[in-house]
Design an enzyme around this catalytic site. Structure first.
Site, PDB file in Angstrom:
ATOM      1  N   GLY A 103       0.820  -1.217   0.000  1.00 51.83           N
ATOM      2  CA  GLY A 103       0.000   0.000   0.000  1.00 51.83           C
ATOM      3  C   GLY A 103       0.845   1.255   0.000  1.00 51.83           C
ATOM      4  O   GLY A 103       0.372   2.353  -0.290  1.00 51.83           O
ATOM      5  N   ARG A 104       2.110   1.094   0.391  1.00 55.36           N
ATOM      6  CA  ARG A 104       2.986   2.283   0.401  1.00 55.36           C
ATOM      7  C   ARG A 104       4.424   1.901   0.108  1.00 55.36           C
ATOM      8  O   ARG A 104       5.337   2.636   0.443  1.00 55.36           O
ATOM      9  CB  ARG A 104       2.884   2.993   1.737  1.00 55.36           C
ATOM     10  CG  ARG A 104       3.169   2.091   2.929  1.00 55.36           C
ATOM     11  CD  ARG A 104       3.253   2.927   4.125  1.00 55.36           C
ATOM     12  NE  ARG A 104       3.275   2.119   5.336  1.00 55.36           N
ATOM     13  CZ  ARG A 104       3.515   2.634   6.515  1.00 55.36           C
ATOM     14  NH1 ARG A 104       3.749   3.911   6.638  1.00 55.36           N
ATOM     15  NH2 ARG A 104       3.508   1.875   7.573  1.00 55.36           N
ATOM     16  N   ASP A 136      -2.778   6.955   2.610  1.00 51.39           N
ATOM     17  CA  ASP A 136      -2.053   7.920   1.775  1.00 51.39           C
ATOM     18  C   ASP A 136      -0.770   7.396   1.131  1.00 51.39           C
ATOM     19  O   ASP A 136      -0.110   8.120   0.377  1.00 51.39           O
ATOM     20  CB  ASP A 136      -1.731   9.180   2.599  1.00 51.39           C
ATOM     21  CG  ASP A 136      -0.893   8.861   3.824  1.00 51.39           C
ATOM     22  OD1 ASP A 136      -0.435   7.698   3.944  1.00 51.39           O
ATOM     23  OD2 ASP A 136      -0.705   9.757   4.656  1.00 51.39           O
ATOM     24  N   GLY A 137      -0.389   6.163   1.451  1.00 52.24           N
ATOM     25  CA  GLY A 137       0.822   5.616   0.837  1.00 52.24           C
ATOM     26  C   GLY A 137       2.115   6.222   1.366  1.00 52.24           C
ATOM     27  O   GLY A 137       3.194   5.974   0.828  1.00 52.24           O
ATOM     28  N   ARG A 194      14.373   0.092   1.095  1.00 50.34           N
ATOM     29  CA  ARG A 194      14.599  -1.225   1.698  1.00 50.34           C
ATOM     30  C   ARG A 194      15.243  -2.147   0.666  1.00 50.34           C
ATOM     31  O   ARG A 194      14.997  -2.005  -0.542  1.00 50.34           O
ATOM     32  CB  ARG A 194      13.273  -1.864   2.111  1.00 50.34           C
ATOM     33  CG  ARG A 194      12.452  -1.061   3.061  1.00 50.34           C
ATOM     34  CD  ARG A 194      11.473  -1.941   3.787  1.00 50.34           C
ATOM     35  NE  ARG A 194      10.369  -2.418   2.947  1.00 50.34           N
ATOM     36  CZ  ARG A 194       9.290  -3.001   3.447  1.00 50.34           C
ATOM     37  NH1 ARG A 194       9.180  -3.205   4.748  1.00 50.34           N
ATOM     38  NH2 ARG A 194       8.319  -3.410   2.659  1.00 50.34           N
ATOM     39  N   ASP A 269       0.979 -11.464   6.187  1.00 53.85           N
ATOM     40  CA  ASP A 269       1.514 -10.567   5.157  1.00 53.85           C
ATOM     41  C   ASP A 269       2.848  -9.965   5.609  1.00 53.85           C
ATOM     42  O   ASP A 269       3.503  -9.286   4.816  1.00 53.85           O
ATOM     43  CB  ASP A 269       0.506  -9.454   4.825  1.00 53.85           C
ATOM     44  CG  ASP A 269       0.017  -8.717   6.053  1.00 53.85           C
ATOM     45  OD1 ASP A 269      -0.514  -9.382   6.966  1.00 53.85           O
ATOM     46  OD2 ASP A 269       0.167  -7.495   6.127  1.00 53.85           O
ATOM     47  N   ASN A 270       3.228 -10.209   6.853  1.00 44.92           N
ATOM     48  CA  ASN A 270       4.514  -9.720   7.347  1.00 44.92           C
ATOM     49  C   ASN A 270       5.481 -10.866   7.614  1.00 44.92           C
ATOM     50  O   ASN A 270       6.406 -10.733   8.417  1.00 44.92           O
ATOM     51  CB  ASN A 270       4.312  -8.900   8.629  1.00 44.92           C
ATOM     52  CG  ASN A 270       3.601  -7.582   8.360  1.00 44.92           C
ATOM     53  OD1 ASN A 270       3.596  -7.096   7.223  1.00 44.92           O
ATOM     54  ND2 ASN A 270       3.000  -7.005   9.376  1.00 44.92           N
ATOM     55  N   ASP A 279       9.080  -5.825   7.678  1.00 44.70           N
ATOM     56  CA  ASP A 279       8.041  -4.868   8.077  1.00 44.70           C
ATOM     57  C   ASP A 279       8.163  -4.429   9.534  1.00 44.70           C
ATOM     58  O   ASP A 279       7.431  -4.880  10.406  1.00 44.70           O
ATOM     59  CB  ASP A 279       6.635  -5.418   7.790  1.00 44.70           C
ATOM     60  CG  ASP A 279       6.239  -5.124   6.353  1.00 44.70           C
ATOM     61  OD1 ASP A 279       7.126  -4.781   5.554  1.00 44.70           O
ATOM     62  OD2 ASP A 279       5.044  -5.231   6.034  1.00 44.70           O
TER      63      ASP A 279
HETATM   64  P1  AMP Z   1       1.452  -3.329   8.105  1.00 46.07           P
HETATM   65  O1  AMP Z   1       0.651  -3.772   9.271  1.00 46.07           O
HETATM   66  O2  AMP Z   1       2.285  -2.101   8.338  1.00 46.07           O
HETATM   67  O3  AMP Z   1       2.290  -4.434   7.551  1.00 46.07           O
HETATM   68  O4  AMP Z   1       0.423  -2.886   6.945  1.00 46.07           O
HETATM   69  C1  AMP Z   1      -0.672  -3.663   6.572  1.00 46.07           C
HETATM   70  C2  AMP Z   1      -1.180  -3.208   5.231  1.00 46.07           C
HETATM   71  O5  AMP Z   1      -1.570  -1.840   5.262  1.00 46.07           O
HETATM   72  C3  AMP Z   1      -0.181  -3.333   4.084  1.00 46.07           C
HETATM   73  O6  AMP Z   1      -0.892  -3.710   2.933  1.00 46.07           O
HETATM   74  C4  AMP Z   1       0.347  -1.919   3.961  1.00 46.07           C
HETATM   75  O7  AMP Z   1       0.854  -1.655   2.674  1.00 46.07           O
HETATM   76  C5  AMP Z   1      -0.894  -1.094   4.250  1.00 46.07           C
HETATM   77  N1  AMP Z   1      -0.569   0.248   4.752  1.00 46.07           N
HETATM   78  C6  AMP Z   1      -0.063   0.587   5.958  1.00 46.07           C
HETATM   79  N2  AMP Z   1       0.098   1.913   6.056  1.00 46.07           N
HETATM   80  C7  AMP Z   1      -0.301   2.458   4.876  1.00 46.07           C
HETATM   81  C8  AMP Z   1      -0.367   3.795   4.337  1.00 46.07           C
HETATM   82  N3  AMP Z   1       0.001   4.859   5.051  1.00 46.07           N
HETATM   83  N4  AMP Z   1      -0.826   3.935   3.076  1.00 46.07           N
HETATM   84  C9  AMP Z   1      -1.204   2.884   2.347  1.00 46.07           C
HETATM   85  N5  AMP Z   1      -1.185   1.627   2.779  1.00 46.07           N
HETATM   86  C10 AMP Z   1      -0.732   1.391   4.031  1.00 46.07           C
HETATM   87 MG    MG Z   2       3.174  -5.207   6.159  1.00 41.05          MG
END
Ligand code: AMP
Ligand code: MG
Length: 512
Positions: A103-104, A136-137, A194, A269-270, A279
């Site tokens: 997502g980002r 917001d990515g 990364r 997913d992590n 992550d």
């Molecule tokens: P995470 O728990 O950080 O591994 O994120 C879980 C999911 O949320 C993943 O698909 C990330 O890409 C998405 N994500 C987290 N923060 C953002 C952000 N600020 N903008 C877009 N996608 C996000």
């Molecule tokens: Mg993640």
């Protein structure tokens, strides 16, 4: 050494698999696609805050010039890059979450290293992708600095991990509700580059199984094995591969236990299929030993991802992964049998690791009960984990006083008795070692870090940096490189009292 901007990138993943090539960043589901081509969104004024020299040397990448900096900030891509966001799914906090995806994060391409191998270069915080799901990515400086320093710290600790090459501030503000209390604030934005051989996660396989895209699933499995596990071949290769991923995962969990690391968001997913720590979000090292500690405020009250639960969660996640591979194997029971072997594999690694921490020559049958008793003692008395093990290495004879500096609260009489009893047992055991004291201490020295990147240090470095003072950040960048030496003894102190309840110093939200 080649400048990033002049490097020729390969794009084997995108060349090999179907992806959405429209470039449309509109959040949506992308059936049939393993990725979406996505260009980073430009930022106002990228500024290099940190650069990992030793990773750059390994990659053969020159210190960034102005053009390179534009790449690190997402303002420029080069002709040979085919930037994309990967599509993956996941189980989050025990529940199927469906499509997630980068997502980002945007992978720019695959960089060929001087040793002939390839590394994926990925920008995190580089703007929206089709997988941003309305967010917001972007990433804020505090979380990017944490990811940058911690991935490099884990590398120097010898724990398998993705790496970080650069930290760049963007000059743009990012709105975050850090406390989830309805008062969002503008924070400085940042981007980390990364680096990993691959960022493939369990979730990349789960999404294909869930969408019943079995042909692509088979192709992705074949590709992953031949590219990243070239020694695995033959009819049974999927089973052998699953066994290898399981082994790496178990080993990674043991490494986290060794250094006292709590990931905080062990969703599927992590979970890297290469067995890397991936992550970095609301992670923490243990300061005071507490097996039930979770650094993630979103993980309360269940504490699914607490320190001591990580090994089990690793197996649960492998179960999801096995489920994704099941359509490809003749006998799904064979996957189950491998999965059931996880505990044996884990404990074998675990006891070996504990023999290192305790300076034992070998793990004997009696040692197993002792190690459990030892952990119970730590959990009852809550010493600072890192300091306690350092003091242990210099203990000549059992003594409570010797450990005084490792406790956050003075021990009462009962606690002193508990400590004395376990130390006496330990002393008796260590005297039966078939290796000499120097060799035993050497083992302990290699197993027990003396410097860990505590959350309060990270938080202080962030606050100072946001006020224009990079001195602590610079000191930490040096300290992470020699975690087993006493070169960083200015940081060889317990977490200060003020940091116990302060946000970011102990617990964190996922808001990043
Ligand atoms: P995470 O728990 O950080 O591994 O994120 C879980 C999911 O949320 C993943 O698909 C990330 O890409 C998405 N994500 C987290 N923060 C953002 C952000 N600020 N903008 C877009 N996608 C996000
Ligand atoms: Mg993640």
């Amino acid at each position: 050494m080649h400048p990033l901007s002049l490097g020729i990138f390969q794009n084997q993943f995108t060349d090999h698999f179907p992806g959405d090539e429209t470039g449309n960043p509109q959040p949506r589901s992308t059936p049939g696609m393993l990725y979406s081509l996505t260009t980073p969104t430009p930022v106002k004024s990228p500024l290099l805050l940190a650069w990992s020299n030793d990773l750059a040397a390994e990659l053969g990448i020159a210190f960034p010039n102005d053009s390179d900096l534009q790449i690190l900030g997402g303002n420029q891509i080069t002709a040979s890059m085919k930037p994309y966001a990967a599509c993956y799914a996941g189980h989050q906090f025990g529940h199927w979450a469906g499509q997630l995806g980068d997502g980002r994060a945007i992978t720019l391409g695959e960089w060929q290293k001087p040793d002939g191998g390839f590394a994926e270069l990925q920008l995190k915080g580089s703007g929206i992708t089709p997988y941003s799901r309305g967010a917001d990515g972007r990433a804020v400086l505090r979380s990017s600095l944490r990811e940058y320093l911690m991935s490099e710290a884990m590398h120097h600790l010898g724990v398998p991990t993705t790496r970080a090459l650069s930290l760049v501030s963007t000059g743009d503000g990012v709105m975050r509700d850090m406390f989830y209390n309805g008062f969002p604030e503008m924070e400085p934005g940042a981007i980390v580059m990364r680096v990993a051989p691959s960022f493939l996660r369990f979730g990349n396989f789960e999404i294909l199984a869930a969408r019943k895209e079995i042909e692509q699933l088979q192709r992705l499995v074949n590709w992953t094995i031949s590219r990243y596990f070239p020694d695995i071949n033959g009819e049974e290769k999927i089973l052998l591969w699953f066994e290898e991923v399981l082994k790496r995962t178990a080993k990674l969990m043991v490494e986290w236990m060794r250094v006292g690391f709590v990931h905080g968001v062990m969703n599927t997913d992590n979970m890297s299929v290469l067995g890397l720590t991936i992550d970095y979000g609301p992670f923490s090292f243990l300061d005071d030993y507490d097996s039930n500690f979770t650094p993630n405020t979103t993980d309360l009250p269940g504490r699914r991802y607490a320190f001591d639960k990580q090994a089990q969660v690793g197996q649960w996640n492998l179960g999801c992964f096995a489920g994704a591979l099941a359509p490809l194997v003749k006998d799904a029971q064979a996957l189950v049998a491998i999965l059931e072997n996880y505990a044996t594999t884990y404990w074998r690694f675990y006891y070996e690791m504990m023999a290192g921490k305790l300076g034992l020559d070998e793990v004997r049958d009696d040692d197993i009960a002792f190690i459990l008793e030892w952990n119970k003692m730590l959990d009852n008395l809550h010493p600072d984990m890192t300091i306690f093990y350092q003091l242990l290495a210099s203990m000549d004879a059992p003594s409570v006083e010797h450990f005084n500096d490792s406790f956050y609260d003075a021990l009462n009489e009962d606690e002193q008795l508990i400590l004395m009893k376990v130390l006496t047992q330990y002393h008796q055991r260590i005297n039966t070692n078939h290796i000499n004291k120097v060799a035993s201490q050497e083992k302990m020295k290699l197993s027990n870090p003396r410097f860990i990147l505590r959350n309060y240090l990270l938080q202080q470095a962030i606050e100072f940096l946001q006020n224009g003072d990079d001195s602590l950040f610079n000191k930490l960048q040096i300290a992470i490189k020699s975690p087993y030496s006493n070169a960083n003894d200015l940081f060889f102190v317990k977490r200060p009292d003020w940091a116990k309840q302060k946000a970011g110093c102990s617990m964190l939200s996922c808001s990043s």
